[in-house]
Design a protein around this motif. Structure first.
Motif, mmCIF file in Angstrom:
data_model
loop_
_atom_site.group_PDB
_atom_site.id
_atom_site.type_symbol
_atom_site.label_atom_id
_atom_site.label_comp_id
_atom_site.label_asym_id
_atom_site.label_seq_id
_atom_site.Cartn_x
_atom_site.Cartn_y
_atom_site.Cartn_z
ATOM 1 N N SER A 228 0.849 -1.183 0.000
ATOM 2 C CA SER A 228 0.000 0.000 0.000
ATOM 3 C C SER A 228 0.886 1.235 0.000
ATOM 4 C CB SER A 228 -0.944 -0.011 1.207
ATOM 5 O OG SER A 228 -0.207 0.009 2.413
ATOM 6 N N SER A 229 0.354 2.326 0.513
ATOM 7 C CA SER A 229 1.114 3.583 0.543
ATOM 8 C C SER A 229 2.340 3.496 1.437
ATOM 9 C CB SER A 229 0.206 4.721 1.018
ATOM 10 O OG SER A 229 -0.342 4.415 2.307
ATOM 11 N N TYR B 134 -4.087 -2.690 8.988
ATOM 12 C CA TYR B 134 -5.024 -3.392 8.119
ATOM 13 C C TYR B 134 -6.067 -4.108 8.974
ATOM 14 C CZ TYR B 134 -1.326 -2.566 4.731
ATOM 15 O OH TYR B 134 -0.387 -1.974 3.952
ATOM 16 N N GLU C 94 -6.963 -1.203 4.057
ATOM 17 C CA GLU C 94 -6.038 -0.386 4.840
ATOM 18 C C GLU C 94 -6.829 0.616 5.667
ATOM 19 O OE1 GLU C 94 -2.077 2.421 4.113
ATOM 20 O OE2 GLU C 94 -3.350 1.774 2.442
ATOM 21 N N LEU C 95 -6.396 0.818 6.895
ATOM 22 C CA LEU C 95 -7.087 1.720 7.815
ATOM 23 C C LEU C 95 -6.233 2.954 8.088
ATOM 24 C CD1 LEU C 95 -8.355 -0.932 10.405
ATOM 25 C CD2 LEU C 95 -9.558 -0.054 8.405
ATOM 26 N N ASP C 96 -6.912 4.070 8.285
ATOM 27 C CA ASP C 96 -6.193 5.283 8.652
ATOM 28 C C ASP C 96 -6.044 5.359 10.166
ATOM 29 O OD1 ASP C 96 -8.711 5.930 9.562
ATOM 30 O OD2 ASP C 96 -9.160 7.279 7.874
ATOM 31 N N SER D 252 -7.701 6.928 12.365
ATOM 32 C CA SER D 252 -8.958 6.875 13.116
ATOM 33 C C SER D 252 -9.689 5.558 12.970
ATOM 34 C CB SER D 252 -9.873 8.016 12.658
ATOM 35 O OG SER D 252 -10.131 7.918 11.264
ATOM 36 N N ASN E 265 -10.784 4.185 10.059
ATOM 37 C CA ASN E 265 -11.663 4.130 8.894
ATOM 38 C C ASN E 265 -10.929 3.526 7.697
ATOM 39 O OD1 ASN E 265 -13.780 5.456 10.299
ATOM 40 N ND2 ASN E 265 -12.796 7.437 9.904
ATOM 41 N N ALA F 53 -9.193 3.308 4.424
ATOM 42 C CA ALA F 53 -8.446 4.285 3.634
ATOM 43 C C ALA F 53 -8.208 3.811 2.207
ATOM 44 C CB ALA F 53 -7.105 4.589 4.297
ATOM 45 N N GLY F 54 -8.356 2.528 1.946
ATOM 46 C CA GLY F 54 -8.146 1.997 0.596
ATOM 47 C C GLY F 54 -7.931 0.498 0.636
#
Length: 358
Positions: free
Chosen positions: A65-66, A86, A107-109, A111, A113, A115-116
């Motif tokens: 991912s990023s 994740y 993928e989670l940010d 917070s 949520n 993210a992608g």
């Protein structure tokens, strides 16, 4: 046999429609969940038990991912806990909360949520079992090939396991590949033999209910799609002038091919329906076999809350039917490998046929 298997599959669908029952420990049992868990792919290798008492082998999760590549085991995804940014669902399959990301690692940010969706190259149960099957097949073939080293054709025929491999190989070549492909079959023999032994090995290993077996490899449509795609590519590159002429300008009345190319359009669609039939036939038969075997075993748990007489009678019926189904599946393992190889050989032969040999 096909009609009998269709009847068993109908009974399996009826069992899956039965609502969940409650066992002695007060937990719900659903035959549908058990069957679906067995035939679907997962990020861990379940061995025994349920819930917190389950025993399973975690498999590597490989995502990009990023933040770059990350590699960790699926055991970090327990009880919906976030792992390295994740998330994975409690059933062992990667799921997202909502939207089109269902069934995927997300993928989670910061917070929590979504993210992608990262690039997922994880080693799932199907991939792990397929690697094991390939290594096992290589060992069997290399062991047999080693026996022939420094031996002549006039020597005594091999016995035991090597003799069995030779018998199976000669049967496939003489009875399936040679009649199906026709003249010049030799250059297609390695591919067709590989298809037969790979499918046969995966089918047999799928009948073993514990590691290194229990994998539903040929019941995974991605695997059968790749096998059918290989046959499709070989058929198209093997086609001669007569093969392409019969597709785009067949010997039919001119009104059927110009100005409206009705017959050429049908023939062109047939190029894709043949490998599609290969893919669906193998996938559906093997998936249905696994589903039937597990569903019949579930009868024991579905009648657990009934009287003693019902429990004993239905449990005995379940055991007898399970043994019969496993014996039937042993035969199906060979038949499905033989049918896929035979149809592939026939499709290759039809693409190479000459007009005088029709």
């Amino acid at each position: 046999m096909n009609k009998f298997k269709q009847l068993l599959f109908t009974l399996t669908l009826a069992l899956l429609a039965v609502p969940g029952t409650t066992n002695a420990e007060g937990s719900d049992f659903s035959a549908k969940e058990v069957v679906l868990e067995h035939i679907k792919d997962s990020h861990d290798w379940h061995i025994t038990g349920e819930g917190h008492s389950s025993v399973s082998i975690p498999l590597p999760v490989i995502v990009n991912s990023s933040d770059g590549w990350k590699v960790f085991f699926s055991s970090e995804f327990e009880h919906e806990v976030n792992a390295k940014g994740y998330r994975m669902g409690p059933d062992g399959l990667a799921i997202a909360t909502v939207g089109d990301n269902a069934g995927k690692i997300v993928e989670l940010d910061a917070s929590g949520n979504v993210a992608g969706v990262p690039l997922d190259l994880s080693i799932t149960k199907t991939v792990a079992v397929m690697f094991i099957n390939v290594l096992l097949l290589l060992c069997c073939i290399l062991l047999s090939a080693r026996w022939y080293k420094n031996r002549k054709a006039s020597d005594e025929a091999p016995k035991g396991f090597v003799g069995f491999v030779e018998m199976l190989t000669m049967y496939v070549v003489d009875e399936i590949i040679k009649p199906g492909v026709g003249r010049g079959y030799e250059k297609y023999t390695p591919y067709l033999l590989t298809c037969f032994f790979f499918i046969f090995t995966c089918n047999v290993m799928g009948l073993i209910p514990f590691p290194p077996g229990s994998g539903n490899v040929t019941g995974n449509i991605a695997v059968t799609f790749f096998l059918a795609l290989c046959t499709f590519i070989i058929v198209q590159f093997s086609g001669n002038k007569h093969y392409w002429k019969e597709i785009f300008w067949p010997d039919v009345p001119k009104l059927l091919k110009a100005p409206l190319p009705l017959i050429p359009l049908i023939e062109f669609v047939g190029i894709f329906t043949k490998p599609f039939a290969l893919m669906i036939r193998l996938f559906a038969n093997m998936m249905a076999g696994h589903a039937i075997a597990v569903a019949i075993t579930c009868i024991i748990f579905l009648v657990a809350a009934q009287s003693v007489a019902v429990q004993l009678s239905m449990s005995a019926l379940s055991v007898v039917m399970s043994i019969f189904m496993m014996c039937l599946e042993c035969l199906v393992c060979f038949i499905q490998a033989m049918v896929f190889t035979m149809l592939s050989a026939v499709f290759i032969g039809l693409a190479r046929v000459e007009p005088e040999h029709e």
